[in-house]
Design an enzyme around this catalytic site. Structure first.
Site, mmCIF file in Angstrom:
data_model
loop_
_atom_site.group_PDB
_atom_site.id
_atom_site.type_symbol
_atom_site.label_atom_id
_atom_site.label_comp_id
_atom_site.label_asym_id
_atom_site.label_seq_id
_atom_site.Cartn_x
_atom_site.Cartn_y
_atom_site.Cartn_z
ATOM 1 C CD GLU A 196 33.446 40.461 34.474
ATOM 2 O OE1 GLU A 196 33.729 41.648 34.167
ATOM 3 O OE2 GLU A 196 34.002 39.858 35.409
ATOM 4 C CD GLU A 320 36.558 36.760 35.250
ATOM 5 O OE1 GLU A 320 36.849 37.761 35.956
ATOM 6 O OE2 GLU A 320 36.314 36.827 34.031
#
Length: 516
Positions: A196, A320
Site C-alpha cells: 500500500e 487483501e
C-alpha cells in the site's frame, strides 16, 4: 472418466414468486474451452502482526494448554492443512513497512521490542520472526509470501533479507542464517516490494513508487535455484491510474505480479462500516452489492494491464480482500476483531467464483485475515477455537485448485430490495486432472429457493455428490457456545435423472457439486 466435449444446459427456475412465474437461465459449457488453469494460489491467506492474528493466534503463550510445536498452535495448523492453504502472506499489511527483519532473528531474549504504531500501539516483542514464520509455513506445507519494507526500510535491508532467505553458499547473510540454526536456505519465491505504497506504506505517488520499485527490485536478487516472483505494490480499489502508471513505467520482465486491495464495507462508509452481526436486509443487500463489485474491479484493472501486457505475463495479485466491519463491542479498535456470519460466507463464495472466472489474470489472492482479524477463517478464545462460516466455504472450494476453468455464460435471476437489483446467483466450474467436473454455486437470495435442471450432453457420468454451507438467517454465526451452528454438510438436493442433473439451491447457500 472419458473427457469429451461437454455441453451443459442449466435452467434456473425461480420459485416462490408472487405470480408463480418461472425464471429460466441457460448455461452452455464445453470442456473444449477448459484451458485456463485456476491457480491454487487464488486460495491464499494473510497473516499480519495485527491484533490477535499472530500473538494469541498462531503463536501462543508457552503455558497455554493446547497442542503446539514451540509456540505454534497446532490445532490451527491442522485446520488450515485440511483446506490446503497454498500460501501465507506476512508480516503485513501496514506493519510490513515498519518492520525491520533483523529485529526478529537470533535468540529471542535478545530481540529488541518495538511499538506497533499501526495496530493499537502495543509492544511487539519480535518473538515471532523470520524463522518462526517459515517454520509455520513448513508445518502448513504452504508457500511463504513475504512483504518487504519499502516505506521505512532501505534497498540494502531488503537485499540482505533475500540473501538471508535464499542464498546457498558463503556470504555474510548466509553465514548469519547458519549461526541462527538454519543450514539450508528456504528459497522463498513470493516477494512483495512494499505494501500500500499509496497509503500507509509511504503515501507515495505512483510515479515515485514506480521508480523506487525498480531500485528495490534490482537488488532483490535471484539466487541459484531461487528465482523471485516480485510483486509490485498495486492499487487501492478503483484507482486504475495507479495501475496504469506502474504498467507503463515498470518493464514487464521486472515484475511477476501487481497487487490490488479491495475490502467489502457493508455500508460503504469507512467511518461507520456497520456491525458484523446486527444488520437488516437492506444492509445485507448493500454488502452483497459491494462484494460483487470485485468482478468489475478485476475487469477494469485487467483492461489496463492488457494494454501493456496483452500476453498476460504479469499476474493480478488480490492480496487483501474480504469483509471489513466495525470491531466487536468492547474489543480494542486497533485489533480489528469481528465476528463472521453467513453473510461473510456468501461473500467468500461469490468472490472466489469471481477469481476463478478471471483465472487468466488473477493468479494469487489473500483473504484478510487468517485468525482473529477481519474476515477470519478461525477465531480463538484462550484454549477454545472455532471455524467460521468462511472457513467452510474454502473447504468446499478447494476442489478448484489447479483445475481447468470451464467458462460459464448465463443470466441470473434478480434479487431485489427496495427497487434495487443484483444477480441472485453466481457460479464457477472446473474440470480436474481426473476429468471430474466441479460446479460451485451461490444463492444470495435470503427468501427464494432456486431450482436447477441441468442437461449434460456429451458427458459420461454416473452420479452427483454435493456439499453445502447454509443457515436460515444471514446474520447467523458460530459462537464459542455454539461453534457448529454453520458447517459444511452433505448436500442432498441434487440427483441424476437420466442424463439430467436436478438440484435445488436453498436461500442463503453456497453449494459445491461434483459430477463423476
Amino acid at each position: 472418466m472419458k473427457k469429451t466435449s461437454l455441453s451443459l444446459l442449466i435452467a434456473f427456475l425461480g420459485v416462490n414468486l408472487s405470480v408463480n412465474a418461472q425464471t429460466a437461465v441457460t448455461i452452455d459449457v464445453n470442456t473444449a474451452s477448459a484451458k485456463t488453469v485456476i491457480s491454487k494460489d487464488i486460495y491464499g491467506h494473510f497473516s499480519e502482526h495485527l491484533g490477535r492474528c499472530i500473538y494469541d493466534g498462531f503463536w501462543v503463550d508457552p503455558a497455554m494448554n493446547v497442542p503446539k510445536k514451540d509456540r505454534i498452535r497446532l490445532d490451527i495448523v491442522d485446520a488450515l492443512k485440511k483446506i490446503k492453504v497454498p500460501n501465507l502472506r506476512w508480516p503485513g499489511g501496514c506493519f510490513a513497512d515498519e518492520y525491520h527483519w533483523r529485529d526478529g532473528i537470533g535468540p529471542r531474549e535478545q530481540r529488541p521490542k518495538m511499538v506497533n504504531t499501526n495496530w493499537g500501539g502495543v509492544v511487539e516483542d519480535n518473538s515471532f520472526g523470520t524463522h518462526e514464520f517459515l517454520e509455520l509455513c513448513a508445518l502448513l506445507e504452504c508457500e511463504p509470501y513475504i512483504a518487504g519494507n519499502v516505506g521505512s526500510g532501505t534497498v540494502e535491508e531488503m537485499a540482505k533479507w533475500v540473501e538471508y532467505l535464499n542464498f546457498d553458499g558463503i556470504s555474510p547473510m548466509a553465514n548469519l542464517r547458519k549461526e541462527n540454526g538454519r543450514e539450508k536456505p528456504w528459497k522463498v519465491a513470493f516477494w512483495g516490494v512494499g505494501n500500500e505504497s499509496w497509503g500507509c506504506g509511504g503515501n507515495m505517488t505512483p510515479e515515485y513508487y514506480a521508480d523506487l520499485y525498480k531500485r528495490y527490485a534490482t537488488y532483490a536478487r535471484d539466487y541459484p535455484g531461487a528465482p523471485l516472483k516480485k510483486i509490485v505494490s498495486g492499487a487501492n480499489s478503483w484507482d486504475v491510474n495507479w495501475t496504469e502508471v506502474l504498467m507503463k513505467n515498470i518493464p514487464i520482465r521486472d515484475m511477476w505480479g501487481v497487487s490490488l486491495h479491495y475490502y467489502t464495507l457493508p455500508t460503504g462508509n469507512w467511518g461507520k462500516k456497520g456491525s458484523a452481526t446486527v444488520f437488516d436486509e437492506k444492509e445485507y443487500f448493500q454488502t452483497m452489492k459491494n462484494g460483487l463489485a470485485m468482478d468489475s474491479l478485476v475487469k477494469k484493472h485487467s483492461e489496463v494491464m492488457d494494454k501493456y501486457d496483452p500476453q498476460k505475463k504479469v499476474a493480478l495479485v488480490v492480496d487483501e480482500w474480504g469483509v471489513w466491519t466495525d470491531v466487536e463491542p468492547g474489543t480494542n479498535p486497533g485489533f480489528l476483531y469481528q465476528q463472521n456470519t453467513m453473510r461473510d460466507a456468501l461473500i467468500a463464495g461469490s468472490t472466489l467464483n469471481i477469481f476463478n472466472n478471471h483465472a487468466e489474470r488473477v493468479k494469487v489472492a489473500s483473504l484478510a485475515q487468517t485468525v482473529n482479524v477481519l474476515q477470519a477463517l478461525i477465531l480463538t478464545e484462550k484454549e477454545k477455537m472455532l471455524l467460521t462460516p468462511t472457513y467452510h466455504v474454502f473447504d468446499l472450494y478447494k476442489v478448484h485448485m489447479d483445475a481447468k476453468l470451464i467458462p460459464l455464460n448465463f443470466k441470473s435471476p434478480d434479487y431485489e430490495v427496495a427497487g434495487n437489483r443484483i444477480p441472485a446467483v453466481n457460479a464457477s466450474a472446473s474440470i480436474d486432472s481426473n476429468g471430474v467436473v466441479h460446479i460451485t454455486l451461490v444463492n444470495l437470495d435470503p427468501k427464494k429457493k432456486i431450482n436447477i435442471n441441468t442437461a449434460l450432453n456429451g458427458l459420461k457420468w454416473s452420479g452427483v455428490t454435493g456439499r453445502i454451507v447454509t443457515s436460515p438467517k444471514f446474520n447467523d454465526y458460530n459462537s464459542f457456545d455454539n461453534p457448529n451452528k454453520i458447517v459444511a454438510a452433505q448436500f442432498k438436493g441434487a440427483k441424476k435423472n437420466g442424463n439430467q442433473l436436478r438440484a435445488e439451491l436453498p436461500p442463503l447457500s453456497v453449494v459445491e457439486l461434483t459430477l463423476k
